[in-house]
Motif scaffolding. Sequence first.
Motif, mmCIF file in Angstrom:
data_model
loop_
_atom_site.group_PDB
_atom_site.id
_atom_site.type_symbol
_atom_site.label_atom_id
_atom_site.label_comp_id
_atom_site.label_asym_id
_atom_site.label_seq_id
_atom_site.Cartn_x
_atom_site.Cartn_y
_atom_site.Cartn_z
ATOM 1 N N ARG A 177 -0.325 1.800 19.826
ATOM 2 C CA ARG A 177 -1.180 1.146 18.845
ATOM 3 C C ARG A 177 -2.118 2.167 18.211
ATOM 4 O O ARG A 177 -2.698 2.999 18.895
ATOM 5 C CB ARG A 177 -1.988 0.018 19.483
ATOM 6 N N ILE A 178 -2.240 2.080 16.894
ATOM 7 C CA ILE A 178 -3.132 2.953 16.143
ATOM 8 C C ILE A 178 -4.082 2.069 15.357
ATOM 9 O O ILE A 178 -3.661 1.116 14.705
ATOM 10 C CB ILE A 178 -2.338 3.848 15.168
ATOM 11 N N LYS A 179 -5.362 2.373 15.410
ATOM 12 C CA LYS A 179 -6.338 1.602 14.649
ATOM 13 C C LYS A 179 -7.192 2.544 13.810
ATOM 14 O O LYS A 179 -7.637 3.580 14.283
ATOM 15 C CB LYS A 179 -7.232 0.769 15.575
ATOM 16 N N THR A 180 -7.381 2.184 12.548
ATOM 17 C CA THR A 180 -8.303 2.893 11.679
ATOM 18 C C THR A 180 -9.344 1.878 11.226
ATOM 19 O O THR A 180 -9.347 0.731 11.670
ATOM 20 C CB THR A 180 -7.574 3.479 10.451
ATOM 21 N N ASN A 181 -10.204 2.293 10.322
ATOM 22 C CA ASN A 181 -11.207 1.361 9.810
ATOM 23 C C ASN A 181 -10.573 0.255 8.972
ATOM 24 O O ASN A 181 -11.198 -0.761 8.708
ATOM 25 C CB ASN A 181 -12.233 2.111 8.957
ATOM 26 N N TYR A 182 -9.338 0.479 8.536
ATOM 27 C CA TYR A 182 -8.717 -0.460 7.609
ATOM 28 C C TYR A 182 -7.445 -1.097 8.149
ATOM 29 O O TYR A 182 -7.087 -2.199 7.769
ATOM 30 C CB TYR A 182 -8.374 0.257 6.294
ATOM 31 N N ILE A 183 -6.733 -0.409 9.035
ATOM 32 C CA ILE A 183 -5.386 -0.827 9.411
ATOM 33 C C ILE A 183 -5.213 -0.758 10.921
ATOM 34 O O ILE A 183 -5.694 0.166 11.569
ATOM 35 C CB ILE A 183 -4.334 0.091 8.752
ATOM 36 N N SER A 184 -4.530 -1.735 11.474
ATOM 37 C CA SER A 184 -4.076 -1.627 12.860
ATOM 38 C C SER A 184 -2.559 -1.677 12.848
ATOM 39 O O SER A 184 -1.952 -2.502 12.173
ATOM 40 C CB SER A 184 -4.650 -2.756 13.719
ATOM 41 N N LEU A 185 -1.947 -0.763 13.572
ATOM 42 C CA LEU A 185 -0.501 -0.592 13.538
ATOM 43 C C LEU A 185 0.029 -0.510 14.958
ATOM 44 O O LEU A 185 -0.520 0.198 15.798
ATOM 45 C CB LEU A 185 -0.154 0.699 12.777
ATOM 46 N N LEU A 221 0.178 5.202 7.026
ATOM 47 C CA LEU A 221 -1.082 4.472 6.879
ATOM 48 C C LEU A 221 -1.493 4.383 5.414
ATOM 49 O O LEU A 221 -2.036 3.366 4.971
ATOM 50 C CB LEU A 221 -2.177 5.152 7.701
ATOM 51 N N ASN A 222 -1.220 5.441 4.652
ATOM 52 C CA ASN A 222 -1.518 5.415 3.222
ATOM 53 C C ASN A 222 -0.695 4.350 2.511
ATOM 54 O O ASN A 222 -1.202 3.623 1.644
ATOM 55 C CB ASN A 222 -1.250 6.792 2.611
ATOM 56 N N LEU A 223 0.572 4.239 2.880
ATOM 57 C CA LEU A 223 1.437 3.214 2.284
ATOM 58 C C LEU A 223 0.938 1.818 2.634
ATOM 59 O O LEU A 223 0.821 0.938 1.768
ATOM 60 C CB LEU A 223 2.871 3.407 2.781
ATOM 61 N N LEU A 224 0.619 1.602 3.902
ATOM 62 C CA LEU A 224 0.207 0.277 4.354
ATOM 63 C C LEU A 224 -1.143 -0.130 3.782
ATOM 64 O O LEU A 224 -1.421 -1.325 3.627
ATOM 65 C CB LEU A 224 0.156 0.242 5.881
ATOM 66 N N ALA A 225 -1.981 0.850 3.458
ATOM 67 C CA ALA A 225 -3.311 0.544 2.927
ATOM 68 C C ALA A 225 -3.236 -0.187 1.595
ATOM 69 O O ALA A 225 -4.196 -0.848 1.195
ATOM 70 C CB ALA A 225 -4.122 1.832 2.777
ATOM 71 N N HIS A 226 -2.103 -0.070 0.901
ATOM 72 C CA HIS A 226 -1.944 -0.715 -0.400
ATOM 73 C C HIS A 226 -1.200 -2.048 -0.301
ATOM 74 O O HIS A 226 -0.869 -2.649 -1.325
ATOM 75 C CB HIS A 226 -1.193 0.217 -1.355
ATOM 76 N N LEU A 227 -0.935 -2.497 0.924
ATOM 77 C CA LEU A 227 -0.175 -3.729 1.121
ATOM 78 C C LEU A 227 -0.992 -4.720 1.942
ATOM 79 O O LEU A 227 -1.912 -4.341 2.666
ATOM 80 C CB LEU A 227 1.152 -3.423 1.826
ATOM 81 N N ASP A 228 -0.630 -5.983 1.837
ATOM 82 C CA ASP A 228 -1.366 -7.057 2.505
ATOM 83 C C ASP A 228 -0.553 -7.592 3.681
ATOM 84 O O ASP A 228 0.518 -8.179 3.479
ATOM 85 C CB ASP A 228 -1.639 -8.179 1.499
ATOM 86 N N PRO A 229 -1.026 -7.401 4.918
ATOM 87 C CA PRO A 229 -0.264 -7.871 6.081
ATOM 88 C C PRO A 229 -0.173 -9.389 6.182
ATOM 89 O O PRO A 229 0.624 -9.905 6.968
ATOM 90 C CB PRO A 229 -1.039 -7.282 7.267
ATOM 91 N N SER A 230 -0.984 -10.105 5.387
ATOM 92 C CA SER A 230 -0.884 -11.566 5.404
ATOM 93 C C SER A 230 0.337 -12.047 4.624
ATOM 94 O O SER A 230 0.720 -13.211 4.719
ATOM 95 C CB SER A 230 -2.152 -12.204 4.831
ATOM 96 N N GLU A 231 0.958 -11.140 3.855
ATOM 97 C CA GLU A 231 2.220 -11.456 3.194
ATOM 98 C C GLU A 231 3.367 -11.169 4.153
ATOM 99 O O GLU A 231 3.274 -10.291 5.010
ATOM 100 C CB GLU A 231 2.396 -10.613 1.927
ATOM 101 N N ALA A 289 10.330 -5.179 0.748
ATOM 102 C CA ALA A 289 9.489 -4.514 -0.243
ATOM 103 C C ALA A 289 10.088 -3.181 -0.681
ATOM 104 O O ALA A 289 10.803 -2.519 0.074
ATOM 105 C CB ALA A 289 8.092 -4.295 0.324
ATOM 106 N N ASP A 290 9.795 -2.802 -1.911
ATOM 107 C CA ASP A 290 10.207 -1.512 -2.458
ATOM 108 C C ASP A 290 9.133 -0.488 -2.101
ATOM 109 O O ASP A 290 8.013 -0.552 -2.601
ATOM 110 C CB ASP A 290 10.366 -1.625 -3.976
ATOM 111 N N THR A 291 9.457 0.450 -1.222
ATOM 112 C CA THR A 291 8.462 1.417 -0.750
ATOM 113 C C THR A 291 8.657 2.803 -1.357
ATOM 114 O O THR A 291 8.074 3.777 -0.873
ATOM 115 C CB THR A 291 8.514 1.534 0.786
ATOM 116 N N ARG A 292 9.451 2.917 -2.405
ATOM 117 C CA ARG A 292 9.641 4.224 -3.033
ATOM 118 C C ARG A 292 8.327 4.719 -3.650
ATOM 119 O O ARG A 292 7.447 3.928 -3.992
ATOM 120 C CB ARG A 292 10.717 4.134 -4.111
ATOM 121 N N ASP A 293 8.224 6.035 -3.796
ATOM 122 C CA ASP A 293 7.010 6.584 -4.398
ATOM 123 C C ASP A 293 7.048 6.411 -5.916
ATOM 124 O O ASP A 293 7.974 5.797 -6.464
ATOM 125 C CB ASP A 293 6.818 8.051 -3.993
ATOM 126 N N GLY A 294 6.050 6.946 -6.600
ATOM 127 C CA GLY A 294 5.942 6.752 -8.039
ATOM 128 C C GLY A 294 7.081 7.355 -8.837
ATOM 129 O O GLY A 294 7.287 6.989 -10.002
#
Length: 238
Positions: free
Chosen positions: A6-14, A66-76, A147-152
């Motif tokens: 388990r990894i926890k940051t101020n924004y995400i738990s994984l 973590l950068n990828l997940l920070a832009h997504l909503d785990p409630s979805e 979800a489409d996780t490709r970069d820009g």
Amino acid sequence: MLDTTRIKTNYISLSIMASHALSRLLYSYEDLWGKVVDGFLQLNASAADWFMKADDDTFLIYPNLLNLLAHLDPSEALYLGLPLIYRPEGGEEITYMSGGAGYVLSSTALTRLQAAHAPAHCRYPGHTQYEDVNMGYCMAALGVRAADTRDGLGRPRFLPYPPWRLLQSEPHPDFAWLVHFSKYKFRFGPESLSDLVVTFHEIRDPVDFYFIQYLVNDLRLLSPGASSPFTLSQIPSR
């Protein structure tokens, strides 16, 4: 054996579940689907925002994930990874995420999986030996979005091979399956590798793990003028 980190940051738990290869006496490849789902069923869906399954030869770059997940909503209800297409003869196409490259479920997706009492209601008929295909079928049946996780630039972040095998512009014949099954056009060569890669798969030599670890996490890249001038006094005496 299933190890969970388990990894926890101020924004995400994984939560990361690593699948280790056991003795042939304990399980076979055909049993992998049941093993992985059993691991997911044992998890507490409220303990983290995201849950990842990875193999023991998958190199994970935590900051990029973590950068990828920070832009997504785990409630979805979301399902992330390298999207491939399974085309059964005479059947419906299924989008699934490469098991080797690792895939991620949101807490909502995991809740739905657990409520379905999988694997009883989440097997792809006649193809139960393919753990990642089964999971793709299961996610689709439960209304979880792939979800489409490709970069820009449209480059995949979850990769099924080491970087050195993907750098050649002309793909090796062994990669024909990847070209055929990839949901989006898979490109090869230096410019095809994202600078936001999350995983590399088939990193089986421990030296290769340490090599990537060194390049990704340990090697310091200094911009001009960022450090003080080097002097002989910095050389340790023997």
